[in-house]
Design an enzyme around this catalytic site. Structure first.
Site, mmCIF file in Angstrom:
data_model
loop_
_atom_site.group_PDB
_atom_site.id
_atom_site.type_symbol
_atom_site.label_atom_id
_atom_site.label_comp_id
_atom_site.label_asym_id
_atom_site.label_seq_id
_atom_site.Cartn_x
_atom_site.Cartn_y
_atom_site.Cartn_z
ATOM 1 C CD GLU A 250 -7.168 5.224 2.829
ATOM 2 O OE1 GLU A 250 -6.956 5.498 1.702
ATOM 3 O OE2 GLU A 250 -6.307 4.498 3.499
ATOM 4 C CG ASP B 161 -1.923 0.751 0.882
ATOM 5 O OD1 ASP B 161 -3.311 0.240 1.454
ATOM 6 O OD2 ASP B 161 -2.058 1.762 0.288
HETATM 7 O O1 LIG Z 1 -4.454 5.235 -3.384
HETATM 8 C C1 LIG Z 1 -3.716 4.042 -3.482
HETATM 9 C C2 LIG Z 1 -4.118 3.269 -2.212
HETATM 10 C C3 LIG Z 1 -5.332 2.460 -2.187
HETATM 11 O O2 LIG Z 1 -5.288 1.507 -3.421
HETATM 12 C C4 LIG Z 1 -5.460 1.789 -0.930
HETATM 13 O O3 LIG Z 1 -6.718 1.024 -0.808
HETATM 14 C C5 LIG Z 1 -5.554 2.578 0.322
HETATM 15 O O4 LIG Z 1 -5.450 1.962 1.601
HETATM 16 C C6 LIG Z 1 -4.603 3.846 0.203
HETATM 17 N N1 LIG Z 1 -4.365 4.891 1.200
HETATM 18 C C7 LIG Z 1 -3.715 5.740 0.499
HETATM 19 C C8 LIG Z 1 -3.057 6.716 1.458
HETATM 20 C C9 LIG Z 1 -3.327 7.020 2.425
HETATM 21 C C10 LIG Z 1 -2.626 7.881 3.445
HETATM 22 C C11 LIG Z 1 -2.125 9.145 2.770
HETATM 23 C C12 LIG Z 1 -2.152 9.192 1.314
HETATM 24 C C13 LIG Z 1 -2.519 7.989 0.611
HETATM 25 C C14 LIG Z 1 -3.242 5.313 -0.705
HETATM 26 N N2 LIG Z 1 -3.999 4.169 -0.899
#
Ligand SMILES: OC[C@@H]1[C@@H](O)[C@H](O)[C@@H](O)c2nc(-c3ccccc3)cn21
Length: 602
Positions: A490, A285
């Site tokens: 998230e 990730d």
């Molecule tokens: O977008 C790409 C991936 C996505 O596919 C995943 O399901 C997800 O857990 C995710 N969190 C972030 C992310 C989290 C915090 C700050 C910036 C970006 C980036 N991503």
């Protein structure tokens, strides 16, 4: 000189072997590197043989760009990759989790929790195929979807990205992969990646494993369970994904019994790749390697050592990629990481690229641009909305149902924070990572839908917060009150209170005290509904996060279509009892998993 790897008729495993034998360590490590568009340069993509690029959750890609601009940009980076010494094409990735949701004008389908409420595997497959077209139209090859989390606690900010708390519903909805990637031939070998052609995408089952089972639903938290529970509740959907030829799997930020998944050799290598036989590639990730140390990002070389040796094949770095490349090369040269581990990772990455036809068709197909937001896809999304709606209450007295509504009612009040807000209807991961409010794209709000459907003679009054004068002065046939959650994604969605936000309960109460009221709840999960409040409503529909096609709601509430949705999550009474799932001893919910009323007498 004829290179086997360049021969589209050569067996894929021969092409992989031939190409790996020609690659330098630098090129191998480059293929394991995924970088963000905002830091990428054409020179680095070409000279470092970068394997993949991403426009990720936390970043806004090209501002207000049309899909054609995107395809233009991606093709330019693809040209740089194809111009590299060995000409290995890029796989460009994005989160198209409920449509090509970054794009203005794209069809936005219900989020996974709404699809889980439909329980319709064929619908999910058709949605996957539609999303694949709209993604490929923008030049993108790789979709970080579906999320096959089994959400066991609605306090989790990603509950709506899960199809259900019920493993079997999630297993059923993995059919979306067959839409995204295409249908593998009979006898396709389990675990081997499959992508049918240029109108399909590389899919990604995420997040392996146990992301939906963390303590208190804390995002990126800790799932405490026996291996048997982990396997039967959270791992089971991955077997279905592997049988369907899912090409990639994304590791979870979360931990199992205190050990981070990105560092978990047993689960990533011995189980996923060994026991389950996964032959595609495992991607990290976003900045997940940085999260392996405290403070985050410190001792990065050690983090790279741990994650790559655990079984991660491609790293979504995505910014400081030169550091990643330098550290990984140094780790191989020192023998801390074996070349066999690197070759395994690169073989998997190349396997997916060969299977996906990227060597043959590396560039976008602009003829697909018309599919973006097309009528056919919007009709499909509208069907999905219809089938996702769950009727929780219909009438205050048995035998006197409140729905279906009358299209020729004399005067109707449409009210509430979510009655006329497309951004709220779509939720997170729409145009922006955290979603947004208002007309963020093209589509039909609840108000738009009611205005389109109601007869000419009907007076439709809209007030987000109806004034006392409105409420007392006029004689309304009924009121529609749209309330619910504001968009989130998230950790921003982690919530231990789960009350209807924006004073939704008060608004419902004020209106329902005076006018017969249908409440439409727009939310990514069940929310607290106090008994006294439920009592006041004449009808209640859980609409989840329906996306752009609001007409799907009026199709059902006016009786043109039957209610088919069934609860994919147990509807708890109070948050004190969470987590509460079907089968628990103390499970006495407000509405049980699978609940849903219909018009016809059952
Ligand atoms: O977008 C790409 C991936 C996505 O596919 C995943 O399901 C997800 O857990 C995710 N969190 C972030 C992310 C989290 C915090 C700050 C910036 C970006 C980036 N991503």
């Amino acid at each position: 000189m004829s290179y086997v790897y360049k021969n589209p008729n050569a067996p894929i495993e021969d092409r992989i072997k031939d190409l790996v034998s020609r690659m330098t360590l630098q090129e191998k490590v480059g293929q394991m590197t995924q970088i963000e568009l905002c830091v990428a340069t054409l020179d680095d993509v070409r000279n470092l043989s970068i394997g993949s690029m991403v426009s990720g959750g936390g970043k806004e890609p090209l501002e207000k760009a049309m899909a054609s601009d995107w395809a233009e940009t991606i093709d330019r980076f693809q040209q740089a990759a194809v111009d590299s010494r060995l000409g290995i094409p890029l796989a460009y990735g994005i989160d198209a989790v409920h449509g090509n949701n970054r794009f203005y004008g794209a069809t936005i389908f219900p989020h996974n929790i709404g699809l889980g409420a439909t329980g319709d595997a064929d619908l999910a497959q058709r949605i996957g195929a539609a999303v694949a077209l709209e993604v490929r139209a923008s030049g993108i090859h790789f979709n970080f979807a579906p999320c096959v989390a089994v959400c066991r606690d609605p306090r989790w900010g990603r509950c709506y990205e899960s199809f259900s708390e019920d493993t079997n519903i999630v297993r059923k909805m993995t059919s979306i992969i067959t839409g995204l990637q295409g249908q593998p031939p009979v006898g396709h070998s389990k675990g081997y990646p499959f992508v049918a052609g240029r109108y399909n995408v590389i899919a990604c089952a995420k997040h392996f494993v146990g992301d939906g089972g963390t303590e208190k639903g804390i995002n990126e938290g800790n799932t405490i369970s026996s291996y048997d529970e982990l396997e039967s509740i959270h791992m089971a959907p991955y077997l279905d994904c592997l049988y369907k030829g899912v090409s990639t799997v994304m590791a979870s930020y979360s931990s199992w019994n205190g050990c981070k998944l990105h560092a978990h050799h047993f689960l990533l290598t011995e189980i996923l790749k060994g026991k389950l036989g996964f032959k595609g590639f495992l991607i990290s990730d976003w900045k997940a390697l940085d999260r392996l140390s405290e403070p985050r990002g410190s001792n990065y070389r050690r983090c790279v050592y741990t994650a790559i040796n655990a079984g991660i094949d491609m790293v979504m770095v995505p910014y400081r990629y030169k550091q990643f490349i330098e550290d990984l090369i140094s780790l191989v040269e020192s023998g801390e990481i074996q070349m066999t581990r690197i070759d395994d990772a690169v073989e998997r990455i190349l396997r997916v690229k060969f299977v996906a036809g990227l060597f043959e068709y590396p560039f976008s197909d602009r003829s697909l641009l018309d599919t973006i937001g097309c009528k056919l896809h919007r009709e499909l999304a509208r069907e999905a909305v219809r089938k996702s709606l769950v009727l929780l209450k219909n009438g205050k007295n048995p035998g006197k149902p409140f729905l279906p509504l009358e299209k020729n009612a004399e005067r109707v009040l449409i009210a509430g924070t979510h009655a006329n807000n497309l951004g709220y209807q779509c939720g997170g991961w729409t145009r922006y990572w955290q979603g947004s409010s208002g007309r963020i794209t093209t589509g039909t709000t609840i108000l738009d839908a009611f205005r389109e459907v109601m007869g000419e003679k009907t007076e439709v009054i809209y007030e987000k917060y109806p004034s006392p004068n409105t409420l007392s002065g006029q004689n309304f046939s009924f009121a529609i009150v749209g309330v619910g959650e504001e968009p989130y994604a998230e950790s921003a969605g982690d919530n231990s209170e789960l009350v209807i936000p924006l004073n939704g309960s008060e608004l419902i109460s004020t209106i329902a005290d005076r006018i017969p009221t249908l409440v439409i709840l727009i939310s990514g999960r069940p929310l607290v509904i106090e008994p006294w409040l439920l009592e006041k409503m004449d009808a209640l529909v859980a609409a989840w996060l329906p996306g752009t096609e609001g007409r799907g709601i009026t199709d059902v509430v006016f009786g043109d279509y039957e209610f088919e949705g069934r609860l994919p999550m147990t509807w708890f009474r109070t948050t004190e009892e969470l987590p509460i799932n079907k089968g628990d001893n103390s499970c006495d919910p407000l509405f049980p998993l699978g609940f849903g009323l219909t018009y016809k007498k059952e």
